[in-house]
Design a protein around this motif. Structure first.
Motif, PDB file in Angstrom:
ATOM      1  N   VAL A  36       0.844  -1.197   0.000  1.00 49.48           N
ATOM      2  CA  VAL A  36       0.000   0.000   0.000  1.00 49.48           C
ATOM      3  C   VAL A  36       0.881   1.250   0.000  1.00 49.48           C
ATOM      4  CG1 VAL A  36      -1.755   1.280   1.284  1.00 49.48           C
ATOM      5  CG2 VAL A  36      -1.875  -1.214   1.146  1.00 49.48           C
ATOM      6  N   LEU A  37       1.928   1.239   0.814  1.00 49.49           N
ATOM      7  CA  LEU A  37       2.844   2.380   0.873  1.00 49.49           C
ATOM      8  C   LEU A  37       3.465   2.649  -0.491  1.00 49.49           C
ATOM      9  CD1 LEU A  37       4.365   4.525   2.471  1.00 49.49           C
ATOM     10  CD2 LEU A  37       6.054   2.774   3.039  1.00 49.49           C
ATOM     11  N   GLU A  38       3.869   1.613  -1.180  1.00 53.81           N
ATOM     12  CA  GLU A  38       4.469   1.770  -2.510  1.00 53.81           C
ATOM     13  C   GLU A  38       3.481   2.405  -3.490  1.00 53.81           C
ATOM     14  OE1 GLU A  38       5.975  -1.241  -5.954  1.00 53.81           O
ATOM     15  OE2 GLU A  38       6.611  -1.692  -3.909  1.00 53.81           O
ATOM     16  N   ALA A  39       2.226   1.965  -3.465  1.00 52.33           N
ATOM     17  CA  ALA A  39       1.217   2.520  -4.364  1.00 52.33           C
ATOM     18  C   ALA A  39       0.883   3.969  -4.008  1.00 52.33           C
ATOM     19  CB  ALA A  39      -0.047   1.671  -4.318  1.00 52.33           C
ATOM     20  N   VAL A  40       0.820   4.272  -2.715  1.00 53.13           N
ATOM     21  CA  VAL A  40       0.523   5.639  -2.274  1.00 53.13           C
ATOM     22  C   VAL A  40       1.653   6.579  -2.668  1.00 53.13           C
ATOM     23  CG1 VAL A  40       0.290   7.076  -0.211  1.00 53.13           C
ATOM     24  CG2 VAL A  40      -1.045   4.990  -0.422  1.00 53.13           C
ATOM     25  N   ARG A  41       2.889   6.156  -2.465  1.00 51.27           N
ATOM     26  CA  ARG A  41       4.038   6.995  -2.830  1.00 51.27           C
ATOM     27  C   ARG A  41       4.142   7.177  -4.343  1.00 51.27           C
ATOM     28  NH1 ARG A  41       7.954   7.672   1.398  1.00 51.27           N
ATOM     29  NH2 ARG A  41       6.626   8.411   3.074  1.00 51.27           N
ATOM     30  N   ALA A  42       3.729   6.166  -5.101  1.00 53.59           N
ATOM     31  CA  ALA A  42       3.744   6.300  -6.558  1.00 53.59           C
ATOM     32  C   ALA A  42       2.698   7.321  -7.010  1.00 53.59           C
ATOM     33  CB  ALA A  42       3.493   4.951  -7.220  1.00 53.59           C
ATOM     34  N   ALA A  43       1.576   7.382  -6.300  1.00 54.27           N
ATOM     35  CA  ALA A  43       0.523   8.342  -6.640  1.00 54.27           C
ATOM     36  C   ALA A  43       0.975   9.764  -6.337  1.00 54.27           C
ATOM     37  CB  ALA A  43      -0.757   8.014  -5.882  1.00 54.27           C
ATOM     38  N   SER A  44       1.629   9.940  -5.206  1.00 51.90           N
ATOM     39  CA  SER A  44       2.141  11.255  -4.818  1.00 51.90           C
ATOM     40  C   SER A  44       3.234  11.062  -3.780  1.00 51.90           C
ATOM     41  CB  SER A  44       1.023  12.120  -4.241  1.00 51.90           C
ATOM     42  OG  SER A  44       1.544  13.349  -3.802  1.00 51.90           O
ATOM     43  N   PRO A  45       4.468  11.417  -4.105  1.00 51.73           N
ATOM     44  CA  PRO A  45       5.595  11.168  -3.194  1.00 51.73           C
ATOM     45  C   PRO A  45       5.496  11.922  -1.863  1.00 51.73           C
ATOM     46  CG  PRO A  45       6.362  11.959  -5.337  1.00 51.73           C
ATOM     47  CD  PRO A  45       4.883  11.991  -5.357  1.00 51.73           C
ATOM     48  N   ARG A  46       4.681  12.959  -1.800  1.00 49.23           N
ATOM     49  CA  ARG A  46       4.574  13.749  -0.579  1.00 49.23           C
ATOM     50  C   ARG A  46       3.607  13.160   0.436  1.00 49.23           C
ATOM     51  NH1 ARG A  46       6.093  19.526  -1.228  1.00 49.23           N
ATOM     52  NH2 ARG A  46       4.669  19.764   0.522  1.00 49.23           N
ATOM     53  N   LEU A  47       2.900  12.109   0.080  1.00 51.14           N
ATOM     54  CA  LEU A  47       1.928  11.503   1.007  1.00 51.14           C
ATOM     55  C   LEU A  47       2.634  10.638   2.031  1.00 51.14           C
ATOM     56  CD1 LEU A  47      -0.982  10.467  -1.346  1.00 51.14           C
ATOM     57  CD2 LEU A  47      -0.724  12.522   0.012  1.00 51.14           C
ATOM     58  N   TRP A  48       2.054  10.582   3.215  1.00 52.35           N
ATOM     59  CA  TRP A  48       2.603   9.810   4.318  1.00 52.35           C
ATOM     60  C   TRP A  48       1.529   8.830   4.781  1.00 52.35           C
ATOM     61  CZ3 TRP A  48       7.377   9.571   6.224  1.00 52.35           C
ATOM     62  CH2 TRP A  48       7.570   8.947   7.444  1.00 52.35           C
ATOM     63  N   LEU A  49       1.820   7.534   4.713  1.00 49.73           N
ATOM     64  CA  LEU A  49       0.884   6.509   5.172  1.00 49.73           C
ATOM     65  C   LEU A  49       1.008   6.403   6.684  1.00 49.73           C
ATOM     66  CD1 LEU A  49      -1.186   4.354   4.323  1.00 49.73           C
ATOM     67  CD2 LEU A  49       0.707   2.731   4.171  1.00 49.73           C
ATOM     68  N   VAL A  50      -0.001   6.846   7.396  1.00 46.76           N
ATOM     69  CA  VAL A  50       0.026   6.877   8.857  1.00 46.76           C
ATOM     70  C   VAL A  50      -0.332   5.519   9.437  1.00 46.76           C
ATOM     71  CG1 VAL A  50      -1.024   7.910  10.911  1.00 46.76           C
ATOM     72  CG2 VAL A  50      -0.544   9.308   8.899  1.00 46.76           C
ATOM     73  N   ASN A  51      -1.384   4.928   8.905  1.00 48.80           N
ATOM     74  CA  ASN A  51      -1.900   3.688   9.467  1.00 48.80           C
ATOM     75  C   ASN A  51      -2.532   2.866   8.359  1.00 48.80           C
ATOM     76  OD1 ASN A  51      -2.876   1.738  11.184  1.00 48.80           O
ATOM     77  ND2 ASN A  51      -4.474   3.009  12.088  1.00 48.80           N
ATOM     78  N   PHE A  52      -2.374   1.549   8.428  1.00 52.10           N
ATOM     79  CA  PHE A  52      -3.065   0.667   7.496  1.00 52.10           C
ATOM     80  C   PHE A  52      -3.282  -0.678   8.159  1.00 52.10           C
ATOM     81  CE2 PHE A  52      -3.294  -2.557   4.216  1.00 52.10           C
ATOM     82  CZ  PHE A  52      -4.371  -2.083   3.495  1.00 52.10           C
ATOM     83  N   GLU A  53      -4.527  -1.127   8.138  1.00 50.71           N
ATOM     84  CA  GLU A  53      -4.874  -2.440   8.667  1.00 50.71           C
ATOM     85  C   GLU A  53      -5.938  -3.059   7.780  1.00 50.71           C
ATOM     86  OE1 GLU A  53      -6.016  -2.480  12.745  1.00 50.71           O
ATOM     87  OE2 GLU A  53      -4.334  -1.233  13.358  1.00 50.71           O
ATOM     88  N   GLY A  54      -5.656  -4.232   7.272  1.00 53.28           N
ATOM     89  CA  GLY A  54      -6.648  -4.967   6.483  1.00 53.28           C
ATOM     90  C   GLY A  54      -7.033  -4.276   5.194  1.00 53.28           C
ATOM     91  N   THR A  55      -8.162  -3.572   5.221  1.00 47.92           N
ATOM     92  CA  THR A  55      -8.652  -2.917   4.011  1.00 47.92           C
ATOM     93  C   THR A  55      -8.827  -1.414   4.184  1.00 47.92           C
ATOM     94  OG1 THR A  55     -10.944  -3.316   4.656  1.00 47.92           O
ATOM     95  CG2 THR A  55      -9.881  -4.988   3.262  1.00 47.92           C
TER      96      THR A  55
END
Length: 95
Positions: free
Chosen positions: A26-45
């Motif tokens: 998920v982090l890889e896809a989010v960073r590919a969409a916009s490098p300035r985004l920060w994934l704070v939390n991710f669980e399941g879906t």
């Protein structure tokens, strides 16, 4: 030059996919969409992304435009935005 701290916003999102994804995928896809985004939390879906108040609309568009993760089709749906992690989690991510 501004000395003000940025005003962060937390965008909650949900994934619709055939399988569960790891945080790293998920982090890889989010960073590919916009490098300035920060994934704070991710669980399941579901998860939270941090952005600033000035980039909130662009962040929502970038998340909604993600069509694939780790080579598989996926649909990302933004659920809501909040000014704190606690409020975003309580409002949008509790099931």
């Amino acid at each position: 030059m501004s000395t003000h701290r940025p005003r962060y916003r937390y965008v909650a999102f949900r994934l619709e996919a055939a399988r569960l994804f790891r945080r790293e995928e998920v982090l890889e896809a989010v960073r590919a969409a916009s490098p300035r985004l920060w994934l704070v939390n991710f669980e399941g879906t579901s998860g939270l992304v941090r952005t600033t108040n000035l980039e909130k609309e662009a962040t929502i568009r970038a998340l909604n435009d993600i069509e694939a993760m780790a080579g598989e089709r996926v649909r990302v749906q933004t659920v809501g935005t909040s000014g704190t992690i606690r409020a975003a989690t309580q409002k949008y991510l509790k099931t």
